[in-house]
Design a protein around this motif. Structure first.
Motif, PDB file in Angstrom:
ATOM      1  N   GLY A  77      -5.848  -3.410   8.459  1.00  0.00           N
ATOM      2  CA  GLY A  77      -5.420  -4.697   9.001  1.00  0.00           C
ATOM      3  C   GLY A  77      -5.752  -5.856   8.087  1.00  0.00           C
ATOM      4  O   GLY A  77      -4.982  -6.816   7.974  1.00  0.00           O
ATOM      5  N   ALA A  78      -6.895  -5.774   7.416  1.00  0.00           N
ATOM      6  CA  ALA A  78      -7.332  -6.881   6.570  1.00  0.00           C
ATOM      7  C   ALA A  78      -6.401  -7.101   5.381  1.00  0.00           C
ATOM      8  O   ALA A  78      -6.181  -8.238   4.957  1.00  0.00           O
ATOM      9  N   VAL A  79      -5.846  -6.030   4.831  1.00  0.00           N
ATOM     10  CA  VAL A  79      -5.052  -6.159   3.607  1.00  0.00           C
ATOM     11  C   VAL A  79      -3.848  -7.060   3.820  1.00  0.00           C
ATOM     12  O   VAL A  79      -3.655  -8.061   3.119  1.00  0.00           O
ATOM     13  N   TRP A  80      -2.997  -6.734   4.796  1.00  0.00           N
ATOM     14  CA  TRP A  80      -1.764  -7.503   4.950  1.00  0.00           C
ATOM     15  C   TRP A  80      -1.982  -8.819   5.692  1.00  0.00           C
ATOM     16  O   TRP A  80      -1.377  -9.843   5.362  1.00  0.00           O
ATOM     17  N   TYR A  81      -2.894  -8.809   6.689  1.00  0.00           N
ATOM     18  CA  TYR A  81      -3.052  -9.992   7.529  1.00  0.00           C
ATOM     19  C   TYR A  81      -3.587 -11.167   6.725  1.00  0.00           C
ATOM     20  O   TYR A  81      -3.196 -12.321   6.935  1.00  0.00           O
ATOM     21  N   LEU A  93       0.829  -1.201   0.000  1.00  0.00           N
ATOM     22  CA  LEU A  93       0.000   0.000   0.000  1.00  0.00           C
ATOM     23  C   LEU A  93       0.871   1.261   0.000  1.00  0.00           C
ATOM     24  O   LEU A  93       2.080   1.201   0.244  1.00  0.00           O
ATOM     25  N   ASP A  94       0.236   2.401  -0.241  1.00  0.00           N
ATOM     26  CA  ASP A  94       0.896   3.704  -0.180  1.00  0.00           C
ATOM     27  C   ASP A  94       0.975   4.129   1.290  1.00  0.00           C
ATOM     28  O   ASP A  94       0.148   4.909   1.774  1.00  0.00           O
ATOM     29  N   VAL A  95       1.968   3.607   1.982  1.00  0.00           N
ATOM     30  CA  VAL A  95       2.053   3.807   3.428  1.00  0.00           C
ATOM     31  C   VAL A  95       2.221   5.277   3.815  1.00  0.00           C
ATOM     32  O   VAL A  95       1.589   5.729   4.783  1.00  0.00           O
ATOM     33  N   PRO A  96       3.030   6.094   3.141  1.00  0.00           N
ATOM     34  CA  PRO A  96       3.121   7.509   3.528  1.00  0.00           C
ATOM     35  C   PRO A  96       1.762   8.221   3.500  1.00  0.00           C
ATOM     36  O   PRO A  96       1.430   8.986   4.420  1.00  0.00           O
TER      37      PRO A  96
END
Length: 297
Positions: A268-272, A171-174
Motif C-alpha cells: 500500500g505504501a508504494v503507490w499511495y 511493481l512486478d504485479v504478477p
C-alpha cells in the motif's frame, strides 16, 4: 498526502496552545516536517510535542480514538524497555481546527528512515528485546483487532487487490499476486499478545546503530504476535534479520505471517505515497524487495 487532509497553520497551533495550555504560551512552537502519515507534529519548547490528526470528520469519534491512543501510549511507556513519549494532555477543537489533538513529552533521537541501522546486529537484538518485552505484558482482556492489521489476513484481500491494480506501472504485479495467494492462506495458531502494531522506520529512533526510542505507541494492543516482527523486513538487512529471528525464536509459521503483514503494509505504501511521501514509498519498495528475495515462489 490524503484527500480531505486537515493541517493546522503555525498561527492556529500557537493560538490553541495559548488558550488551552497557557503555561506554554511563551514557548517557541516549531512545525516539524516528517514522513508521518497520520498526524502532523509541532514541537512546543524543548520538552513537549503536539500531535494533530490529519484526517477526520467527526470530533466525537476522533476524541474517542484519541483517548484510547492516550491510554495505550501511557501503558506502553510504562512497560517498554526503551524510551517512548509520555502522554501529557488532550486539546479540544478550536481556532479553525476541527478535531481534538494531543500533547506528549518530546523524545530526542533520529528516526530510522534518516539514520539507517539496517546493517547493525546490535540494532537487530534491540528490536527483538523490545518485541519480547511487549509480548510479556498482560493483555487484560483485549480482543483481536478484526479487519485491521494483525487480524485475519484474508480480510485484506480487497485492499491488496486495489493496491495491485494501482501498482501495475510500479511493481512486478504478477509475482506479488502469487505471493499474496501464498500469504493469505497461512493459518493462525498463536494466541494474541501485546504489540506496538506499527514498527516502521519512522516510528523507531536510533543512535549509534542502536535502538534509542519508540514513537507512535497509541496502537499498543493485543493481536497476532507476528505483527511486530514486520520490523525485520522494514529495517534490517539479511544478516541482522537472521540475528533478529534467532533472538525472537520465531518458528516458520510466525516468520511467514510477519512477512505477510509487512507485505500488506509495504504494498500500500508504494503507490499511495509515490508522489506525496517519497520516504514512505521507498520504504515500501525496499521491504517488498526483501520479502520477494526471501520467498521463493
Amino acid at each position: 498526502m490524503h484527500q480531505d487532509q486537515i493541517e493546522p497553520t503555525d498561527d492556529v497551533v500557537r493560538a490553541l496552545v495559548a488558550d488551552q495550555f497557557p503555561a506554554w504560551a511563551d514557548e517557541p512552537i516549531r512545525h516539524l516536517r516528517s514522513s508521518g502519515t497520520v498526524n502532523t507534529i509541532f514541537r512546543i519548547g524543548e520538552r513537549h510535542a503536539a500531535r494533530f490528526p490529519l484526517l477526520g470528520t467527526n470530533a466525537d469519534d476522533a476524541g474517542r480514538v484519541l483517548q484510547s491512543e492516550v491510554r495505550a501510549g501511557a501503558r506502553f511507556a510504562g512497560v517498554s524497555p526503551f524510551p517512548s513519549p509520555v502522554p501529557v494532555g488532550v486539546g479540544r477543537p478550536g481556532c479553525g481546527y476541527p478535531l481534538p489533538w494531543s500533547v506528549q513529552t518530546w523524545l530526542t533521537g533520529t528516526d530510522a528512515s534518516k539514520d539507517d541501522s539496517s546493517h547493525s546486529d546490535e540494532f537487530a537484538r534491540d528490536l527483538a528485546t523490545l518485541i519480547a518485552a511487549l509480548r510479556g505484558v498482560e493483555t487484560r482482556g483485549h480482543t483481536p483487532v478484526g479487519d485491521h492489521r494483525g487480524g485475519n489476513l484474508r480480510n485484506h484481500d480487497k485492499w491488496v487487490e486495489r493496491c495491485l491494480a494501482r501498482s501495475t506501472h510500479l511493481l512486478d504485479v504478477p509475482r506479488l499476486t502469487l505471493l499474496w495467494q501464498h500469504f493469505r492462506a497461512l493459518p493462525r495458531r498463536d494466541a494474541d499478545r501485546m504489540t506496538h502494531g506499527d514498527l516502521i522506520p519512522a516510528n523507531v529512533l536510533v543512535a549509534g546503530g542502536r535502538l534509542a526510542g519508540v514513537l507512535d505507541c497509541g496502537g499498543f494492543a493485543a493481536t497476532d504476535p507476528a505483527l511486530d516482527v514486520i520490523a525485520g523486513w522494514h529495517m534490517l538487512d539479511d544478516r541482522p534479520r537472521t540475528v533478529f529471528r534467532a533472538e525472537l525464536g520465531s518458528d516458520d509459521l510466525e516468520w511467514e505471517r510477519n512477512k505477510a503483514w509487512a507485505f500488506e503494509q509495504a504494498l500500500g505504501a508504494v503507490w499511495y505515497y509515490v508522489d506525496t511521501n517519497p520516504t514512505m514509498s521507498r520504504m515500501g519498495r525496499r521491504t517488498l524487495d526483501r520479502i520477494v528475495a526471501a520467498t521463493p515462489i
